[in-house]
Design an enzyme around this catalytic site. Structure first.
Site, PDB file in Angstrom:
ATOM      1  N   ARG A  92       0.845  -1.185   0.000  1.00 52.43           N
ATOM      2  CA  ARG A  92       0.000   0.000   0.000  1.00 52.43           C
ATOM      3  C   ARG A  92       0.887   1.243   0.000  1.00 52.43           C
ATOM      4  O   ARG A  92       1.979   1.244   0.552  1.00 52.43           O
ATOM      5  CB  ARG A  92      -0.902   0.032   1.230  1.00 52.43           C
ATOM      6  CG  ARG A  92      -2.085  -0.920   1.144  1.00 52.43           C
ATOM      7  CD  ARG A  92      -2.995  -0.816   2.370  1.00 52.43           C
ATOM      8  NE  ARG A  92      -2.317  -1.257   3.561  1.00 52.43           N
ATOM      9  CZ  ARG A  92      -1.771  -0.480   4.472  1.00 52.43           C
ATOM     10  NH1 ARG A  92      -1.845   0.840   4.362  1.00 52.43           N
ATOM     11  NH2 ARG A  92      -1.153  -0.989   5.519  1.00 52.43           N
ATOM     12  N   GLY A 145      -2.491  -5.450  -4.256  1.00 47.65           N
ATOM     13  CA  GLY A 145      -3.647  -5.757  -3.412  1.00 47.65           C
ATOM     14  C   GLY A 145      -4.388  -4.601  -2.782  1.00 47.65           C
ATOM     15  O   GLY A 145      -5.439  -4.175  -3.264  1.00 47.65           O
ATOM     16  N   ALA A 168       0.503  -6.412   9.236  1.00 48.63           N
ATOM     17  CA  ALA A 168       1.634  -7.319   9.464  1.00 48.63           C
ATOM     18  C   ALA A 168       2.062  -7.377  10.935  1.00 48.63           C
ATOM     19  O   ALA A 168       3.238  -7.490  11.255  1.00 48.63           O
ATOM     20  CB  ALA A 168       2.815  -6.966   8.560  1.00 48.63           C
ATOM     21  N   GLY A 222       0.112  -9.493  13.137  1.00 46.56           N
ATOM     22  CA  GLY A 222      -0.345 -10.748  13.719  1.00 46.56           C
ATOM     23  C   GLY A 222      -1.838 -11.020  13.740  1.00 46.56           C
ATOM     24  O   GLY A 222      -2.273 -11.935  14.447  1.00 46.56           O
ATOM     25  N   LYS A 223      -2.655 -10.321  12.950  1.00 44.86           N
ATOM     26  CA  LYS A 223      -4.098 -10.604  12.962  1.00 44.86           C
ATOM     27  C   LYS A 223      -4.412 -11.988  12.387  1.00 44.86           C
ATOM     28  O   LYS A 223      -5.130 -12.769  13.008  1.00 44.86           O
ATOM     29  CB  LYS A 223      -4.884  -9.530  12.186  1.00 44.86           C
ATOM     30  CG  LYS A 223      -4.978  -8.192  12.904  1.00 44.86           C
ATOM     31  CD  LYS A 223      -5.802  -7.175  12.150  1.00 44.86           C
ATOM     32  CE  LYS A 223      -5.253  -6.858  10.787  1.00 44.86           C
ATOM     33  NZ  LYS A 223      -3.879  -6.340  10.750  1.00 44.86           N
ATOM     34  N   ASP A 256      -9.086  -9.695   9.181  1.00 42.75           N
ATOM     35  CA  ASP A 256      -8.584  -8.352   8.858  1.00 42.75           C
ATOM     36  C   ASP A 256      -9.585  -7.226   9.136  1.00 42.75           C
ATOM     37  O   ASP A 256      -9.177  -6.153   9.547  1.00 42.75           O
ATOM     38  CB  ASP A 256      -8.166  -8.316   7.379  1.00 42.75           C
ATOM     39  CG  ASP A 256      -7.238  -7.149   7.057  1.00 42.75           C
ATOM     40  OD1 ASP A 256      -6.213  -7.003   7.748  1.00 42.75           O
ATOM     41  OD2 ASP A 256      -7.540  -6.388   6.125  1.00 42.75           O
ATOM     42  N   ASN A 296       6.478  -8.424   1.933  1.00 43.26           N
ATOM     43  CA  ASN A 296       5.022  -8.226   1.921  1.00 43.26           C
ATOM     44  C   ASN A 296       4.355  -9.099   0.854  1.00 43.26           C
ATOM     45  O   ASN A 296       3.292  -8.773   0.342  1.00 43.26           O
ATOM     46  CB  ASN A 296       4.670  -6.741   1.691  1.00 43.26           C
ATOM     47  CG  ASN A 296       3.185  -6.466   1.912  1.00 43.26           C
ATOM     48  OD1 ASN A 296       2.575  -6.983   2.847  1.00 43.26           O
ATOM     49  ND2 ASN A 296       2.589  -5.650   1.043  1.00 43.26           N
ATOM     50  N   ARG A 353       2.131 -12.140  -0.507  1.00 43.10           N
ATOM     51  CA  ARG A 353       0.823 -12.508   0.068  1.00 43.10           C
ATOM     52  C   ARG A 353       0.217 -13.718  -0.614  1.00 43.10           C
ATOM     53  O   ARG A 353       0.548 -14.041  -1.756  1.00 43.10           O
ATOM     54  CB  ARG A 353      -0.140 -11.322  -0.097  1.00 43.10           C
ATOM     55  CG  ARG A 353       0.351 -10.037   0.570  1.00 43.10           C
ATOM     56  CD  ARG A 353      -0.569  -9.553   1.616  1.00 43.10           C
ATOM     57  NE  ARG A 353       0.030  -8.542   2.473  1.00 43.10           N
ATOM     58  CZ  ARG A 353      -0.464  -8.217   3.656  1.00 43.10           C
ATOM     59  NH1 ARG A 353      -1.533  -8.815   4.113  1.00 43.10           N
ATOM     60  NH2 ARG A 353       0.127  -7.290   4.397  1.00 43.10           N
ATOM     61  N   ARG A 371       3.437  -3.727  17.759  1.00 41.25           N
ATOM     62  CA  ARG A 371       4.805  -4.215  17.949  1.00 41.25           C
ATOM     63  C   ARG A 371       5.551  -3.193  18.776  1.00 41.25           C
ATOM     64  O   ARG A 371       5.863  -2.110  18.276  1.00 41.25           O
ATOM     65  CB  ARG A 371       5.531  -4.288  16.600  1.00 41.25           C
ATOM     66  CG  ARG A 371       5.202  -5.451  15.762  1.00 41.25           C
ATOM     67  CD  ARG A 371       5.932  -5.373  14.430  1.00 41.25           C
ATOM     68  NE  ARG A 371       5.380  -6.403  13.579  1.00 41.25           N
ATOM     69  CZ  ARG A 371       5.916  -7.614  13.438  1.00 41.25           C
ATOM     70  NH1 ARG A 371       7.064  -7.916  14.017  1.00 41.25           N
ATOM     71  NH2 ARG A 371       5.325  -8.513  12.693  1.00 41.25           N
ATOM     72  N   TYR A 384       2.471 -16.627  18.854  1.00 41.54           N
ATOM     73  CA  TYR A 384       1.678 -17.573  18.032  1.00 41.54           C
ATOM     74  C   TYR A 384       0.686 -18.353  18.908  1.00 41.54           C
ATOM     75  O   TYR A 384      -0.075 -17.736  19.656  1.00 41.54           O
ATOM     76  CB  TYR A 384       2.614 -18.486  17.237  1.00 41.54           C
ATOM     77  CG  TYR A 384       3.517 -17.679  16.319  1.00 41.54           C
ATOM     78  CD1 TYR A 384       3.037 -17.173  15.116  1.00 41.54           C
ATOM     79  CD2 TYR A 384       4.839 -17.389  16.670  1.00 41.54           C
ATOM     80  CE1 TYR A 384       3.843 -16.406  14.281  1.00 41.54           C
ATOM     81  CE2 TYR A 384       5.655 -16.621  15.831  1.00 41.54           C
ATOM     82  CZ  TYR A 384       5.146 -16.148  14.648  1.00 41.54           C
ATOM     83  OH  TYR A 384       5.938 -15.394  13.827  1.00 41.54           O
ATOM     84  N   GLY A 385       0.684 -19.683  18.835  1.00 32.67           N
ATOM     85  CA  GLY A 385      -0.296 -20.494  19.566  1.00 32.67           C
ATOM     86  C   GLY A 385      -0.305 -20.199  21.065  1.00 32.67           C
ATOM     87  O   GLY A 385      -1.353 -20.284  21.728  1.00 32.67           O
TER      88      GLY A 385
HETATM   89  P1  GTP Z   1      -2.115  -7.632   7.485  1.00 33.80           P
HETATM   90  O1  GTP Z   1      -2.641  -8.690   6.573  1.00 33.80           O
HETATM   91  O2  GTP Z   1      -1.049  -6.797   6.859  1.00 33.80           O
HETATM   92  O3  GTP Z   1      -3.190  -6.774   8.077  1.00 33.80           O
HETATM   93  O4  GTP Z   1      -1.276  -8.397   8.659  1.00 33.80           O
HETATM   94  P2  GTP Z   1      -1.705  -9.242   9.944  1.00 33.80           P
HETATM   95  O5  GTP Z   1      -1.979  -8.317  11.082  1.00 33.80           O
HETATM   96  O6  GTP Z   1      -2.753 -10.219   9.601  1.00 33.80           O
HETATM   97  O7  GTP Z   1      -0.341 -10.002  10.318  1.00 33.80           O
HETATM   98  P3  GTP Z   1       0.066 -11.554  10.218  1.00 33.80           P
HETATM   99  O8  GTP Z   1      -0.747 -12.417  11.116  1.00 33.80           O
HETATM  100  O9  GTP Z   1       0.104 -11.920   8.787  1.00 33.80           O
HETATM  101  O10 GTP Z   1       1.541 -11.526  10.811  1.00 33.80           O
HETATM  102  C1  GTP Z   1       2.548 -10.719  10.256  1.00 33.80           C
HETATM  103  C2  GTP Z   1       3.890 -11.137  10.746  1.00 33.80           C
HETATM  104  O11 GTP Z   1       3.943 -11.148  12.177  1.00 33.80           O
HETATM  105  C3  GTP Z   1       4.289 -12.527  10.287  1.00 33.80           C
HETATM  106  O12 GTP Z   1       5.617 -12.503   9.842  1.00 33.80           O
HETATM  107  C4  GTP Z   1       4.154 -13.362  11.525  1.00 33.80           C
HETATM  108  O13 GTP Z   1       5.037 -14.447  11.519  1.00 33.80           O
HETATM  109  C5  GTP Z   1       4.442 -12.380  12.652  1.00 33.80           C
HETATM  110  N1  GTP Z   1       3.723 -12.749  13.896  1.00 33.80           N
HETATM  111  C6  GTP Z   1       2.397 -12.996  14.005  1.00 33.80           C
HETATM  112  N2  GTP Z   1       2.056 -13.344  15.269  1.00 33.80           N
HETATM  113  C7  GTP Z   1       3.211 -13.293  15.999  1.00 33.80           C
HETATM  114  C8  GTP Z   1       3.516 -13.540  17.374  1.00 33.80           C
HETATM  115  O14 GTP Z   1       2.667 -13.866  18.201  1.00 33.80           O
HETATM  116  N3  GTP Z   1       4.811 -13.382  17.747  1.00 33.80           N
HETATM  117  C9  GTP Z   1       5.782 -13.005  16.852  1.00 33.80           C
HETATM  118  N4  GTP Z   1       7.016 -12.865  17.300  1.00 33.80           N
HETATM  119  N5  GTP Z   1       5.516 -12.771  15.538  1.00 33.80           N
HETATM  120  C10 GTP Z   1       4.258 -12.911  15.112  1.00 33.80           C
HETATM  121  C1  SPV Z   2      -2.786  -4.460   5.330  1.00 33.46           C
HETATM  122  O1  SPV Z   2      -1.796  -3.868   4.860  1.00 33.46           O
HETATM  123  O2  SPV Z   2      -3.295  -4.158   6.428  1.00 33.46           O
HETATM  124  C2  SPV Z   2      -3.356  -5.600   4.599  1.00 33.46           C
HETATM  125  C3  SPV Z   2      -2.873  -5.867   3.251  1.00 33.46           C
HETATM  126  O3  SPV Z   2      -4.248  -6.262   5.098  1.00 33.46           O
HETATM  127  S1  SPV Z   2      -3.582  -4.802   2.071  1.00 33.46           S
HETATM  128  O4  SPV Z   2      -4.820  -5.395   1.614  1.00 33.46           O
HETATM  129  O5  SPV Z   2      -2.617  -4.689   0.992  1.00 33.46           O
HETATM  130  O6  SPV Z   2      -3.843  -3.518   2.670  1.00 33.46           O
HETATM  131 MN    MN Z   3      -4.711  -5.571   7.216  1.00 27.82          MN
END
Ligand code: GTP
Ligand code: SPV
Ligand code: MN
Length: 596
Positions: A69, A198, A249, A251-252, A277, A375, A377, A408, A501-502
């Site tokens: 974006r 995207g 990015a 962790g959602k 999201d 980034n 996807r 973060r 994570y988990g």
């Molecule tokens: P968008 O699709 O951009 O909105 O991102 P998102 O918020 O869905 O993030 P996503 O879950 O894809 O995680 C993005 C990054 O964060 C990845 O590289 C993951 O591996 C990392 N990540 C997610 N959860 C954790 C966590 O609990 N701990 C750590 N250290 N990293 C994490």
């Molecule tokens: C984000 O950046 O928060 C995303 C990916 O979910 S995008 O759809 O490219 O905005």
């Molecule tokens: Mn997003």
């Protein structure tokens, strides 16, 4: 197809402007999608992947300068500048239409204009909102077919005079200096030009379901938020729902598809995904807040997704998926990304489509040396997700017990804390901050304030958005409790302390126990913090109660520094920041100053 005169004359007008060779209506059928996939493969726009290993999966590469974006080129075009606010970029609407018309004029010569009727939400449901996207990109069509509900039933429901969002997208020449992502909330219109990435071009997603929808939500008394939605199922079958806002990015997707640690799985705990999201939230008849996910698929970050971190996401994208800017394994025509496994392909092309040498990978220059773009996807169908909630298609949505904010933060924010009221919770959301990621173009890793993870997505003034949050609190008799989490505290070596994570499930259980009034907490200057012994560490390697205590500390000095930064940020937003939030900030400062 439709007799809607307004819709048809708008299409005529846009076609006259863009001058495509032909118009094609997208009907949502598999037959038409298959034809388009074949066409995209014949032109090189997409590559068909190994049918045995990755059935019905495709690879696409965007232009090298078009991989995320572009917030600097994203505009909210309200008639009055002050309605877009200080945080958003603004262009006067008439000027913007004129400027972009020059870029669209003749841009589709030799191309097809696809007409995509789509729904955000379940077609025909009270909460669905409709859009038509016009685009000259097959990639966009195929992604929209996964991410939204596409079909002529949308046109039927719009009928002769129903509302819809008018979206126009052209790749044009992909000129980054003339790239524009423009929103006209007063005209229900979105114009996007010169991008193929995207979030800039799948107009149902960030443009409609967040920027335009946040505007509509304010007018109509509901909320459009950058939130995942998940259900935690207890051994007795009871399911409690949580929505969580983390910046891009952060962790959602991972949290939404979480698999509980073994000790909990053995007892019968499960997590169900409703969305990863976007959440649309409204007050239900019973006075609770209900959430629906308006999307129909996931546009997830590929790097870091693996069998351990997020097996559910991995399984979701192993069929019927589109991969964008990942690494192409030429040996078996599959895909790879950093963090998938420890076996980078030896015969591969990187995200740019160049022969890639995995031995040259340098963590300090990921964009330059990685196989997959940071980034990169996957676009995958919700219905392929093994942990999809059975409520996914429930038009009423799911009742939310807890709202969770997070970012973060290497220091400052503790693992988890709870706000003391809705107003205080809205304040906690408004002061969110996070290190920037590759999801948007620009420097990665700097801390910026990102209220409610919505800084790039609020379609109006940020101060008014805060006021809407406070207003909504008064309209929800049985409001969710509001929390803040941080999975990203680091030690002196820069390594994450919390396994994440988990294991985040342990924190979710504390959050839900708080909602039920089943666990005590310590009241600190920032809110309620768990007693270290109440975060269960059974079965966690290398984590002791002391580690938890350390993760939960509230450091007076770094918080006071944050307060100063928040004050400056509020000033930047301007005079519409509600007085209640300024009082909350003053209260926080006072409590911190009094702290030992
Ligand atoms: P968008 O699709 O951009 O909105 O991102 P998102 O918020 O869905 O993030 P996503 O879950 O894809 O995680 C993005 C990054 O964060 C990845 O590289 C993951 O591996 C990392 N990540 C997610 N959860 C954790 C966590 O609990 N701990 C750590 N250290 N990293 C994490
Ligand atoms: C984000 O950046 O928060 C995303 C990916 O979910 S995008 O759809 O490219 O905005
Ligand atoms: Mn997003």
């Amino acid at each position: 197809m439709t007799n809607n005169k307004h819709l048809l004359s708008w299409i005529d007008e846009m076609a006259a402007l863009c001058q495509p060779d032909q118009l094609v209506w997208i009907d949502g059928s598999e037959e038409q999608a298959e034809k388009l996939r074949a066409e995209a493969c014949s032109t090189g726009e997409m590559i068909k992947l190994n049918e045995e290993k990755l059935p019905n999966c495709y690879l696409h590469r965007t232009a090298v300068n078009d991989v995320a974006r572009v917030e600097g080129r994203t505009f909210i075009c309200t008639r009055k500048k002050e309605d877009a606010g200080n945080i958003n970029n603004w262009i006067e609407p008439q000027e913007c239409y004129e400027r972009l018309s020059k870029l669209y004029r003749g841009a589709m010569k030799g191309r097809t204009m696809y007409i995509i009727p789509y729904s955000m939400g379940i077609v025909g449901s009270d909460f669905a909102k409709y859009g038509i996207e016009l685009t000259d990109s097959i990639y966009v069509v195929l992604n929209m077919l996964i991410m939204t509900r596409v079909g002529f039933d949308v046109l039927d429901d719009i009928g002769e005079d129903g509302d819809f969002i008018k979206g126009l997208h052209s790749k044009a020449t992909l000129d980054e200096n003339n790239r524009y992502i423009c929103h006209f909330p007063e005209d229900n219109t979105i114009w996007s030009v010169n991008s193929g990435y995207g979030g800039n071009v799948l107009l149902g997603k960030k443009c409609f379901a967040l920027r335009i929808a946040s505007w509509l939500g304010r007018l109509e008394g509901w909320m459009a938020e950058h939130m995942l939605i998940l259900g935690v199922e207890y051994p007795d079958g009871d399911v409690k729902y949580i929505s969580a806002a983390f910046p891009s990015a952060c962790g959602k997707t991972n949290l939404a598809m979480l698999i509980p640690p073994e000790i909990y799985r053995n007892k019968g705990f499960k997590v169900w995904t409703v969305g990863d999201d976007i959440a649309w939230l409204r007050v239900g008849a019973d006075g609770r807040l209900y959430a629906v996910n308006p999307e129909n698929g996931f546009f997830g970050v590929a790097p870091g997704t693996n069998e351990h971190s997020n097996p559910n996401a991995l399984h979701t994208c192993m069929r019927d998926a589109i991969f964008t800017n990942v690494c192409h394994n030429l040996d078996d025509n599959t895909v790879w990304w950093e963090g998938l496994d420890n076996n980078p392909p030896h015969n591969a092309e990187n995200w740019r489509g160049e022969i890639w040498d995995y031995t040259k990978y340098d963590k300090a220059d990921k964009v330059g040396t990685s196989g997959a773009h940071p980034n990169s996807r996957f676009t995958a169908k919700a219905t392929n997700c093994p942990c999809l909630s059975k409520e996914f298609n429930n038009p009423a949505g799911v009742p939310i017990s807890a709202i969770v904010f997070g970012g973060r933060r290497a220091r400052t924010a503790p693992l988890v804390y709870q706000s003391t009221s809705w107003q205080n919770g809205a304040f906690v959301g408004s002061i969110m901050a996070s290190e920037t990621t590759a999801a948007a173009s620009g420097a990665v890793g700097g801390v910026r304030r990102d209220p409610m993870a919505m800084r790039p997505f609020v379609g109006y003034d940020m101060g008014d958005y805060f006021a809407h949050w406070l207003e909504m609190g008064k309209k929800i008799p049985n409001a969710p409790k509001i929390f803040h989490v941080n999975w990203f505290r680091t030690d002196e070596n820069g390594d994450f302390i919390w396994p994440g994570y988990g294991e985040n499930f342990r924190v979710l259980l504390w959050i839900l126990a708080r909602c039920e009034g089943k666990v005590d907490a310590d009241l600190t200057a920032i809110g309620y913090v768990p007693k270290a012994e109440d975060i269960n560490i059974e079965g966690l390697d290398g984590i002791t109660e002391d580690t938890i205590r350390d993760l939960l500390t509230v450091d007076k000095e770094s918080w006071l520094a944050d307060v100063e930064n928040i004050r400056e940020f509020y000033e930047m937003i301007g005079e519409r920041v509600p007085a209640e939030l300024k009082e909350e900030l003053a209260g926080l400062k006072e409590r911190l100053t009094e702290m030992e």
